[in-house]
Design an enzyme around this catalytic site. Structure first.
Site, PDB file in Angstrom:
ATOM      1  N   ALA A   1       2.142   4.160   3.426  1.00 28.90           N
ATOM      2  CA  ALA A   1       1.826   3.418   4.645  1.00 28.90           C
ATOM      3  C   ALA A   1       3.069   3.220   5.506  1.00 28.90           C
ATOM      4  O   ALA A   1       3.004   2.621   6.564  1.00 28.90           O
ATOM      5  CB  ALA A   1       1.227   2.061   4.273  1.00 28.90           C
ATOM      6  N   GLY A   2       4.221   3.717   5.032  1.00 29.85           N
ATOM      7  CA  GLY A   2       5.468   3.549   5.791  1.00 29.85           C
ATOM      8  C   GLY A   2       6.151   2.231   5.489  1.00 29.85           C
ATOM      9  O   GLY A   2       7.053   1.814   6.209  1.00 29.85           O
TER      10      GLY A   2
ATOM     11  N   GLY B   1       7.727   1.592   2.642  1.00 30.50           N
ATOM     12  CA  GLY B   1       8.791   1.790   1.654  1.00 30.50           C
ATOM     13  C   GLY B   1       8.338   1.585   0.221  1.00 30.50           C
ATOM     14  O   GLY B   1       9.145   1.212  -0.636  1.00 30.50           O
TER      15      GLY B   1
ATOM     16  N   SER C   1       7.530   3.669  -2.154  1.00 30.86           N
ATOM     17  CA  SER C   1       8.173   4.489  -3.189  1.00 30.86           C
ATOM     18  C   SER C   1       9.617   4.052  -3.401  1.00 30.86           C
ATOM     19  O   SER C   1      10.091   3.997  -4.541  1.00 30.86           O
ATOM     20  CB  SER C   1       8.077   5.983  -2.865  1.00 30.86           C
ATOM     21  OG  SER C   1       8.378   6.232  -1.537  1.00 30.86           O
ATOM     22  N   ALA C   2      10.323   3.679  -2.315  1.00 31.17           N
ATOM     23  CA  ALA C   2      11.728   3.265  -2.463  1.00 31.17           C
ATOM     24  C   ALA C   2      11.842   2.015  -3.320  1.00 31.17           C
ATOM     25  O   ALA C   2      12.721   1.926  -4.182  1.00 31.17           O
ATOM     26  CB  ALA C   2      12.355   3.019  -1.094  1.00 31.17           C
TER      27      ALA C   2
ATOM     28  N   PRO D   1       0.832  -1.202   0.000  1.00 32.79           N
ATOM     29  CA  PRO D   1       0.000   0.000   0.000  1.00 32.79           C
ATOM     30  C   PRO D   1       0.871   1.258   0.000  1.00 32.79           C
ATOM     31  O   PRO D   1       1.979   1.240   0.542  1.00 32.79           O
ATOM     32  CB  PRO D   1      -0.807  -0.110   1.293  1.00 32.79           C
ATOM     33  CG  PRO D   1      -0.072  -1.071   2.155  1.00 32.79           C
ATOM     34  CD  PRO D   1       0.753  -1.951   1.257  1.00 32.79           C
TER      35      PRO D   1
ATOM     36  N   ASP E   1      15.285   3.272   3.357  1.00 35.71           N
ATOM     37  CA  ASP E   1      14.312   2.560   2.518  1.00 35.71           C
ATOM     38  C   ASP E   1      14.945   2.080   1.216  1.00 35.71           C
ATOM     39  O   ASP E   1      14.752   0.934   0.809  1.00 35.71           O
ATOM     40  CB  ASP E   1      13.122   3.466   2.178  1.00 35.71           C
ATOM     41  CG  ASP E   1      12.247   3.752   3.386  1.00 35.71           C
ATOM     42  OD1 ASP E   1      12.700   3.471   4.508  1.00 35.71           O
ATOM     43  OD2 ASP E   1      11.124   4.241   3.209  1.00 35.71           O
TER      44      ASP E   1
END
Ligand code: PMV
Length: 317
Positions: A101-102, A104, A106-107, A98, A150
């Site tokens: 959401a923390g 990662g 995008s990384a 998701p 990340d």
């Protein structure tokens, strides 16, 4: 066709205090983003699918977006395409993570895209180069924010200890359950909130940061020995300290208490910046299934994950 996949991550211990230099531990998880690159003469096309977006596509040549929510992943992939001056290709992104959401998300999209696009163009970048380029691009898209954790975890996998520098940790795989509140989190504002609290109450927040850093240090041998009972206790203490810094929320607390109660978790804590996002829980005797049920009953999205997983994987067809 060139394919690369990279893992998402959780922070096991130490978030927020790490901003002031104490240790944190992050682990790569077996939820991954996959990027396929293939030739597409005359245009650059991005298509994507993930848990929250359920599919969209964007034509860079015409600028046509087929879903407004697509903007997130497109920003990162566009930065990668600009970096490599990419032309004549179709990039498809699939992610089981998701967004915001923390975990990662995008990384791992950036790392997989850097690896797949560069390899498709015939470059052979080292992992170190991929991690460095990805960190720079992620930071640029996020306008200066973001720690190298990340992108490093998405590239190298396994576990990392983050303090003044980043060190790999040789630790075994660990079963965990992630509960997502469904509320996106905003790392920048949570970090600012905690740092303001630290300025205002340095005599109180300083020792809380020290305690959080000490928890990270103490957790390392426990993970190595597989001492789940004590590890769970440390997760609960870490969560309480994070809550005292104001980064928990009603939704996060509901998931934490559902995990510790009906879910039978040995420990549960928020992971990442807080304010929304996710919790992690360590399965107890009832196993991960009980936790998945308990978190879903508390209206969270639940995922069984393994931490310490493999990093970037590249395949050419
Ligand atoms: O929620 P995330 O994955 O953005 O993690 C933030 C971690 C913090 O410690 C709160 C900030 C940081 O840069 O380390």
């Amino acid at each position: 066709m060139t394919t690369a996949s990279a893992p998402g991550k959780i922070i096991l211990f130490g978030e927020h205090a790490v901003v002031s230099g104490t240790a944190a531990i992050g682990g790569a998880i077996d939820l991954r983003a996959t990027v396929h690159v293939q030739d597409e003469p005359g245009r650059v096309l991005i298509t994507a699918e993930d848990l929250t977006l359920r599919g969209f596509s964007f034509d860079l040549t015409t600028g046509r977006i087929q879903s407004a929510q697509a903007a997130h992943a497109i920003r990162y992939v566009s930065a990668v395409l600009r970096e490599f001056d990419a032309r004549d290709m179709q990039i498809s992104i699939k992610s089981s993570l998701p967004l915001a959401a923390g975990l990662g998300s995008s990384a791992c999209i950036v790392v997989a895209a850097v690896a797949a696009v560069s390899r498709h163009q015939g470059h052979s970048l080292s992992r170190k180069e991929i991690a460095e380029i990805s960190y720079r691009l992620e930071k640029m898209v996020q306008q200066g924010l973001g720690s190298p954790m990340d992108t490093a975890l998405a590239t190298y996998g396994g576990y990392l200890q983050i303090a003044q520098d980043i060190q790999p940790l040789d630790l075994p795989l660990l079963d965990m359950v992630v509960g997502y509140t469904g509320t996106p989190h905003d790392t920048k504002s949570e970090v600012e909130k905690v740092q303001n609290l630290r300025k205002r109450y340095s005599d109180l927040v300083g020792p809380i940061f020290q305690a959080i850093g000490a928890i990270s240090q103490r957790a390392i041998p426990l993970i190595k020995e597989g001492n789940a009972a004590e590890l769970g206790q440390l997760m609960n203490i870490n969560h309480g300290l994070l809550a005292s810094l104001g980064v928990s929320s009603r939704e996060l607390e509901e998931l934490v208490f559902a995990a510790r109660g009906a879910g039978g978790a040995l420990g549960a804590k928020l992971t990442g910046a807080g304010g929304g996002g996710c919790i992690i829980a360590l399965p107890g005797r009832a196993g991960p299934e009980a936790l998945l049920v308990a978190i879903r009953q508390a209206r969270g999205m639940a995922f069984k994950v393994v931490t310490g997983c493999e990093g970037l994987r590249l395949e050419e067809v």
